[in-house]
Design an enzyme around this catalytic site. Structure first.
Site, short mmCIF file in Angstrom:
data_model
loop_
_atom_site.label_atom_id
_atom_site.label_comp_id
_atom_site.label_asym_id
_atom_site.label_seq_id
_atom_site.Cartn_x
_atom_site.Cartn_y
_atom_site.Cartn_z
N GLY A 17 -0.56 14.33 -4.04
CA GLY A 17 0.59 15.15 -3.65
C GLY A 17 0.37 16.07 -2.47
O GLY A 17 1.09 17.05 -2.32
N SER A 18 -0.57 15.73 -1.56
CA SER A 18 -0.79 16.65 -0.43
C SER A 18 0.40 16.65 0.53
O SER A 18 0.71 17.69 1.13
CB SER A 18 -2.09 16.31 0.30
OG SER A 18 -1.99 15.09 0.98
N ASN A 19 1.08 15.53 0.68
CA ASN A 19 2.29 15.54 1.52
C ASN A 19 3.40 16.36 0.88
O ASN A 19 4.12 17.09 1.57
CB ASN A 19 2.76 14.11 1.80
CG ASN A 19 1.98 13.47 2.93
OD1 ASN A 19 2.17 13.82 4.10
ND2 ASN A 19 1.09 12.56 2.59
N LYS A 70 6.50 -2.48 -8.77
CA LYS A 70 7.85 -1.96 -8.51
C LYS A 70 8.40 -1.32 -9.78
O LYS A 70 7.82 -1.47 -10.86
CB LYS A 70 8.77 -3.08 -8.03
CG LYS A 70 8.96 -4.20 -9.02
CD LYS A 70 9.91 -5.27 -8.47
CE LYS A 70 10.20 -6.34 -9.51
NZ LYS A 70 11.11 -7.36 -9.05
N MET A 97 3.70 4.64 -4.93
CA MET A 97 3.07 3.34 -4.71
C MET A 97 3.82 2.18 -5.37
O MET A 97 3.23 1.18 -5.75
CB MET A 97 1.60 3.39 -5.18
CG MET A 97 0.79 4.47 -4.47
SD MET A 97 0.96 4.47 -2.65
CE MET A 97 -0.08 3.07 -2.25
N ARG A 98 5.12 2.32 -5.46
CA ARG A 98 5.94 1.22 -6.00
C ARG A 98 7.10 0.93 -5.06
O ARG A 98 7.64 1.86 -4.43
CB ARG A 98 6.49 1.58 -7.38
CG ARG A 98 5.42 1.53 -8.44
CD ARG A 98 5.96 2.01 -9.76
NE ARG A 98 4.85 2.15 -10.69
CZ ARG A 98 4.42 1.17 -11.48
NH1 ARG A 98 5.02 0.00 -11.49
NH2 ARG A 98 3.39 1.38 -12.27
N HIS A 116 4.01 6.35 5.95
CA HIS A 116 3.04 5.27 5.81
C HIS A 116 1.84 5.57 6.72
O HIS A 116 2.02 5.95 7.88
CB HIS A 116 3.68 3.93 6.21
CG HIS A 116 2.76 2.78 6.01
ND1 HIS A 116 2.48 2.26 4.76
CD2 HIS A 116 1.99 2.08 6.88
CE1 HIS A 116 1.60 1.28 4.88
NE2 HIS A 116 1.29 1.15 6.16
C1 GAR Z 1 -0.62 9.19 2.08
O1 GAR Z 1 -1.65 8.95 2.99
C2 GAR Z 1 0.54 8.26 2.35
O2 GAR Z 1 0.69 7.94 3.69
C3 GAR Z 1 0.12 7.05 1.55
O3 GAR Z 1 -0.42 7.57 0.36
C4 GAR Z 1 -1.03 8.83 0.65
C5 GAR Z 1 -0.52 9.84 -0.36
O4 GAR Z 1 -1.23 11.03 -0.28
N1 GAR Z 1 1.24 6.20 1.29
C6 GAR Z 1 1.17 4.88 1.28
O5 GAR Z 1 0.14 4.26 1.47
C7 GAR Z 1 2.48 4.18 1.00
N2 GAR Z 1 2.39 2.79 1.33
P1 GAR Z 1 -0.71 12.34 -0.99
O6 GAR Z 1 -0.46 12.00 -2.45
O7 GAR Z 1 -1.84 13.30 -0.83
O8 GAR Z 1 0.54 12.81 -0.30
#
Ligand code: GAR
Length: 208
Positions: A17-19, A70, A97-98, A116
């Site tokens: 969940g850092s984003n 999915k 991731m789905r 992405h």
């Molecule tokens: C991020 O790097 C995002 O770009 C990637 O998962 C990570 C989630 O990090 N997403 C994908 O690969 C989607 N295909 P987070 O949980 O720390 O935000």
């Protein structure tokens, strides 16, 4: 503001969940004119849920159903229903991731975005930073895009480049890409909340 209430975000994530944290902090600091209304995860003990809880943001686990990659139809309905109930204007995929398919995307047509960890259309799919490293590219990055029925194929909103350095491992490269994500994603969400992203087919342009 919509109908005198703040623009509301719904965040879906499967991981740490850092984003989400970068976006929630940007909302709290006034850099995004919006509030996070609901966080949903398909993973019961995902870090994103505890990050939301710590911040007093409504959060819940919703079972993904019978498939591995999915949401099944019933789960799509449950996710869409919960987000609608929370009055969500924009759905943000943050490490979710789905794959989302027809029913969910119809409920939030043109209102689902993803980040992405590569410069699309290069390296769609899983562990894009590892794909980039193994391919041997010298520059990679991250992409914020609208979500359509394909995998990482929707119209691109913005991209940020990141260098691949000699000696990088998958982890060091992913960390550098993530630092770029924490800048780019909040900026894109702010532009969308302000109504400043105009979509024309595959093209997106900055509005007034
Ligand atoms: C991020 O790097 C995002 O770009 C990637 O998962 C990570 C989630 O990090 N997403 C994908 O690969 C989607 N295909 P987070 O949980 O720390 O935000």
């Amino acid at each position: 503001m919509r109908n005198d209430r703040p623009f509301r975000l719904g965040v879906l994530g499967s991981g740490k969940g850092s984003n989400f944290v970068a976006i929630a902090e940007a909302c709290a600091a006034g850099r995004i004119p919006a509030q996070v209304g609901l966080v949903i995860s398909d993973v019961p003990d995902a870090g994103i849920l505890s990050q939301a809880q710590t911040r007093g943001i409504p959060q819940t686990f919703l079972a993904p159903g019978k498939y591995r990659t999915k949401l099944d139809e019933a789960a799509e309905q449950a996710y869409a229903g919960a987000l609608q109930e929370a009055g969500v204007d924009l759905v943000i995929l943050a490490g979710f991731m789905r794959i989302l398919k027809g029913g969910f995307l119809q409920a939030f047509a043109g209102r689902v975005i993803n980040i992405h960890p590569s410069l699309l259309p290069s390296f769609p799919g899983l562990a894009a930073w590892r794909q980039a490293l193994e391919y041997g590219v010298k520059v990679t990055g991250c992409t914020v895009h609208f979500v359509d029925q394909g995998v990482d194929t929707g119209p691109i909103i913005a991209q940020q480049t990141v260098p691949v350095l000699d000696g990088d491992t998958a982890d060091t490269l992913h960390q550098r890409i993530q630092a770029a994500e924490w800048q780019l994603y909040p900026e894109c969400v702010a532009a969308l909340a302000r109504g400043q992203v105009i979509v024309r087919g595959r093209q997106t342009v900055a509005g007034p």
